[in-house]
Design a protein around this motif. Structure first.
Motif, PDB file in Angstrom:
ATOM      1  N   GLU A  28       3.980  -0.810  -4.417  1.00  0.00           N
ATOM      2  CA  GLU A  28       2.976  -0.840  -3.095  1.00  0.00           C
ATOM      3  C   GLU A  28       1.762  -1.378  -3.011  1.00  0.00           C
ATOM      4  O   GLU A  28       1.338  -1.863  -1.873  1.00  0.00           O
ATOM      5  CB  GLU A  28       2.624   0.887  -3.336  1.00  0.00           C
ATOM      6  N   ARG A  29       1.118  -1.929  -3.992  1.00  0.00           N
ATOM      7  CA  ARG A  29       0.054  -2.621  -4.092  1.00  0.00           C
ATOM      8  C   ARG A  29       0.230  -3.328  -5.567  1.00  0.00           C
ATOM      9  O   ARG A  29      -0.064  -2.734  -6.595  1.00  0.00           O
ATOM     10  CB  ARG A  29      -1.140  -2.239  -3.412  1.00  0.00           C
ATOM     11  N   ALA A  30       0.138  -4.520  -5.456  1.00  0.00           N
ATOM     12  CA  ALA A  30       0.124  -5.370  -6.765  1.00  0.00           C
ATOM     13  C   ALA A  30      -1.145  -5.896  -7.218  1.00  0.00           C
ATOM     14  O   ALA A  30      -2.002  -6.214  -6.533  1.00  0.00           O
ATOM     15  CB  ALA A  30       1.088  -6.671  -6.707  1.00  0.00           C
ATOM     16  N   CYS A  31      -1.094  -6.315  -8.424  1.00  0.00           N
ATOM     17  CA  CYS A  31      -2.446  -6.878  -9.047  1.00  0.00           C
ATOM     18  C   CYS A  31      -2.666  -8.219  -8.674  1.00  0.00           C
ATOM     19  O   CYS A  31      -1.516  -9.140  -8.728  1.00  0.00           O
ATOM     20  CB  CYS A  31      -2.589  -6.639 -10.617  1.00  0.00           C
ATOM     21  N   ASN A  32      -3.667  -8.894  -8.593  1.00  0.00           N
ATOM     22  CA  ASN A  32      -3.951 -10.242  -8.024  1.00  0.00           C
ATOM     23  C   ASN A  32      -4.444 -11.150  -9.242  1.00  0.00           C
ATOM     24  O   ASN A  32      -5.073 -12.032  -8.987  1.00  0.00           O
ATOM     25  CB  ASN A  32      -4.727 -10.533  -6.842  1.00  0.00           C
ATOM     26  N   LEU A  33      -4.416 -10.515 -10.640  1.00  0.00           N
ATOM     27  CA  LEU A  33      -5.032 -11.151 -11.738  1.00  0.00           C
ATOM     28  C   LEU A  33      -6.467 -11.578 -11.350  1.00  0.00           C
ATOM     29  O   LEU A  33      -6.803 -12.781 -11.873  1.00  0.00           O
ATOM     30  CB  LEU A  33      -4.095 -12.346 -11.996  1.00  0.00           C
ATOM     31  N   CYS A  34      -7.224 -10.876 -10.832  1.00  0.00           N
ATOM     32  CA  CYS A  34      -8.722 -11.316 -10.787  1.00  0.00           C
ATOM     33  C   CYS A  34      -9.475 -11.052 -12.223  1.00  0.00           C
ATOM     34  O   CYS A  34     -10.319 -11.509 -12.615  1.00  0.00           O
ATOM     35  CB  CYS A  34      -9.828 -10.504  -9.661  1.00  0.00           C
ATOM     36  N   GLU A  58       8.740   4.150  -3.804  1.00  0.00           N
ATOM     37  CA  GLU A  58       9.236   4.349  -5.145  1.00  0.00           C
ATOM     38  C   GLU A  58      10.556   5.004  -5.388  1.00  0.00           C
ATOM     39  O   GLU A  58      11.489   4.505  -6.130  1.00  0.00           O
ATOM     40  CB  GLU A  58       8.230   5.048  -5.855  1.00  0.00           C
ATOM     41  N   LYS A  59      10.776   5.764  -4.532  1.00  0.00           N
ATOM     42  CA  LYS A  59      12.032   6.716  -4.858  1.00  0.00           C
ATOM     43  C   LYS A  59      13.296   5.739  -4.134  1.00  0.00           C
ATOM     44  O   LYS A  59      14.292   5.878  -4.956  1.00  0.00           O
ATOM     45  CB  LYS A  59      11.879   7.813  -3.880  1.00  0.00           C
ATOM     46  N   ASN A  60      13.131   5.160  -3.221  1.00  0.00           N
ATOM     47  CA  ASN A  60      14.200   4.228  -2.761  1.00  0.00           C
ATOM     48  C   ASN A  60      14.772   3.300  -3.983  1.00  0.00           C
ATOM     49  O   ASN A  60      15.703   3.116  -4.247  1.00  0.00           O
ATOM     50  CB  ASN A  60      13.622   3.141  -1.538  1.00  0.00           C
ATOM     51  N   ASN A  61      13.731   2.807  -4.419  1.00  0.00           N
ATOM     52  CA  ASN A  61      13.867   1.829  -5.506  1.00  0.00           C
ATOM     53  C   ASN A  61      14.297   2.460  -6.736  1.00  0.00           C
ATOM     54  O   ASN A  61      15.457   1.863  -7.167  1.00  0.00           O
ATOM     55  CB  ASN A  61      12.224   1.269  -6.292  1.00  0.00           C
ATOM     56  N   LEU A  62      13.915   3.668  -7.134  1.00  0.00           N
ATOM     57  CA  LEU A  62      14.538   4.527  -8.172  1.00  0.00           C
ATOM     58  C   LEU A  62      16.053   4.618  -7.858  1.00  0.00           C
ATOM     59  O   LEU A  62      16.763   4.372  -8.907  1.00  0.00           O
ATOM     60  CB  LEU A  62      13.983   5.860  -8.560  1.00  0.00           C
ATOM     61  N   PHE A  63      16.371   4.801  -6.825  1.00  0.00           N
ATOM     62  CA  PHE A  63      17.722   4.983  -6.401  1.00  0.00           C
ATOM     63  C   PHE A  63      18.621   4.037  -6.479  1.00  0.00           C
ATOM     64  O   PHE A  63      19.703   3.828  -7.278  1.00  0.00           O
ATOM     65  CB  PHE A  63      17.783   5.569  -4.853  1.00  0.00           C
TER      66      PHE A  63
END
Lengths: 203, 322
Positions: free
Chosen positions: A100-106, A33-38
């Motif tokens: 990091e982990r996404a929703c699979n829309l179940c 997340e920190k990498n992304n923010l940067f």
């Protein structure tokens, strides 16, 4: 008096232990997340609510922090703020960090929420968790690092098309913001992110 | 009766741990995460139980019962704590019908049996009773514990202040301090993330205060959930009544955790039906009475027991000792 001091000391040690453990765990987990923010240049962190969530203010009013949504989540993408997002202590409400982990829309969580903070959703297409944004100067095909198409393959609602069978483009109307594209993106600094303007954390 | 009550309390605590654990196991099976299952001892134990069975059946079974003592979903039947419903509705100023319906069962039980949730189901009660035993042990070693008393009506103040603060801040604050919620969330957090949160400090703080400062102060004076249950149980049908067998020995008075006096019929809605007074009563002078008449408002003035009913041992015990 001695006993009292001993008890105090024990209490303080326990407190420090718990807080210390949590703080260190927070720094360990937060690197992506920190990498992304940067690279994405956001002053604030970005997080998503589970599918079917009410607008942020109403969600906070309704949610009673029971944790049922996270209990039934098969991918375990739903977390709670006590589980230390970036090492900070927050009110116990569910959130998703798609990188990091996404929703699979179940859509299991929308069925079990007792408070209506997550309203029942029938179809995958009706979910609006956020909006995918593609940053072309990070995406492999655009920067001539070879073809990829991982996001195109994984998208459950076909909201990403490949121009010239190579360059991904997000179709804004179709995107439900599940974040699967962000999770599978090969780049360490994700080239595609789900942005939900209403749900940025205030730093 | 006390043994039954302890068994129920421990069973409830075990369920609070087992339900999230079993759900977690179902998730791990669904993810085919054999490594995580092998690493953790409780998960491996559950795994050995379901060794031969069908994978899909185990997954569906694991998600049949979910939740905790705060809110539970049993085969689609949702049951919520009345405090949760009250708070969520007040904070959002909105009635969500499925949620309102989910307090039907607790409401029914409270109107019939009284504040039975506090005495029989709440995990905090179990912890408090254990701490009270520790407190007695501590007193035996010569440590002078303090017992600060304040009005049992403080609960209502806490409830009203909590609700108004929740409405103003736009967040149901009492979920952060109400023990059943905090305990179940802590256990859930420990299972799902492997970390303890701040909740363990809150519960530890309460119990520490109970140990040295004030005997069972949370349940007696502060608990906002208790306040909700007490206001509902004013109209309860089942009550403990004294009959003519009473010989005024006074055994039932010190055992009551809420300072009620069953001997003189001063049993208010505070009674959580722990039945200590009934089990301690030697002449069987306390009965459970169950009638619609109980629900009606009536003169709550304390009455002294009538004349001893002609039994030879009808005199007060204190005098016999002399």
């Amino acid at each position: 008096m001695n006993r009292r001091e001993l008890l105090k000391l024990l209490g303080l040690t326990a407190a420090c232990g718990i807080l210390g453990e949590n703080a260190s765990a927070g720094t360990r987990g937060g690197n992506t997340e920190k990498n992304n923010l940067f690279r994405w240049g956001y002053q604030q962190e970005n997080y998503l609510r589970p599918p079917g969530a009410l607008p942020e203010k109403k969600f906070m009013q309704a949610c009673i922090s029971c944790g049922i949504c996270a209990q039934v989540c098969p991918t375990q993408c739903i977390r709670f703020f006590t589980q230390n997002y970036e090492g900070r202590l927050r009110a116990d409400t569910p959130y998703i960090v798609a990188a990091e982990r996404a929703c699979n829309l179940c859509l299991e969580c929308t069925k079990v929420c007792p408070t209506g903070a997550l309203m029942p959703v029938e179809e995958k297409q009706d979910v609006r968790m956020g909006q995918a944004l593609l940053k072309e100067d990070l995406c492999l095909p655009y920067i001539k690092q070879g073809g990829c198409g991982a996001c195109y393959t994984v998208c459950p609602v076909n909201a990403i098309r490949l121009d010239k069978q190579r360059y991904p483009k997000v179709i804004a109307d179709k995107c439900v913001g599940c974040g699967l594209c962000e999770e599978v993106c090969l780049q360490k600094v994700k080239a595609v992110r789900i942005i939900d303007e209403s749900r940025r954390l205030k730093s | 009766m006390q043994a039954t009550r302890k068994t129920v309390q421990i069973a409830v605590l075990a369920l609070i741990i087992l339900i999230p654990l079993f759900n977690y196991y179902g998730n791990k099976i669904q993810q085919k995460d054999e490594i995580a299952i092998g690493k953790s001892i409780p998960l491996a134990a559950i795994h050995s139980l379901f060794k031969g069975s069908d994978r899909d059946a185990v997954i569906t079974l694991s998600h049949q019962v979910k939740g905790s003592i705060w809110t539970i979903d049993i085969w689609g039947l949702k049951i919520s704590d009345p405090l949760a419903v009250l708070e969520s509705s007040v904070t959002a100023l909105y009635l969500y019908w499925p949620m309102i319906l989910s307090i039907f069962i607790p409401l029914l039980f409270t109107l019939i049996l009284g504040r039975v949730y506090c005495g029989w189901l709440c995990p905090m009660n179990l912890f408090s009773e254990t701490v009270t035993m520790l407190r007695k042990l501590l007193e035996k070693t010569g440590y002078r514990t303090r017992d600060i008393n304040f009005s049992s009506k403080t609960k209502y103040t806490v409830l009203i202040l909590g609700l108004s603060a929740a409405y103003i801040l736009g967040y149901p604050l009492m979920v952060l301090i109400y023990p059943p919620s905090v305990i179940s969330r802590e256990i859930f957090n420990k299972i799902y993330s492997g970390l303890w949160g701040y909740g363990i400090l809150i519960i530890g703080g309460y119990l520490f205060m109970e140990l040295i400062l004030s005997k069972r102060w949370w349940c007696r004076y502060i608990c906002p959930g208790g306040a909700v249950y007490i206001s509902l149980s004013r109209f309860r049908l089942l009550r403990i009544k004294r009959n003519n067998n009473c010989n005024q020995c006074g055994d039932c008075v010190p055992v009551c955790p809420y300072d009620l006096k069953p001997m003189t019929q001063e049993i208010s809605a505070q009674c959580d039906l722990c039945c200590r007074c009934v089990s301690v009563c030697k002449p069987d002078a306390l009965d459970y009475t169950f009638s619609l008449k109980n629900a009606l408002p009536k003169n709550t003035k304390a009455t002294t027991p009538g004349k001893p009913n002609g039994k030879p041992n009808g005199k007060p015990k204190q005098q016999e000792k002399k």
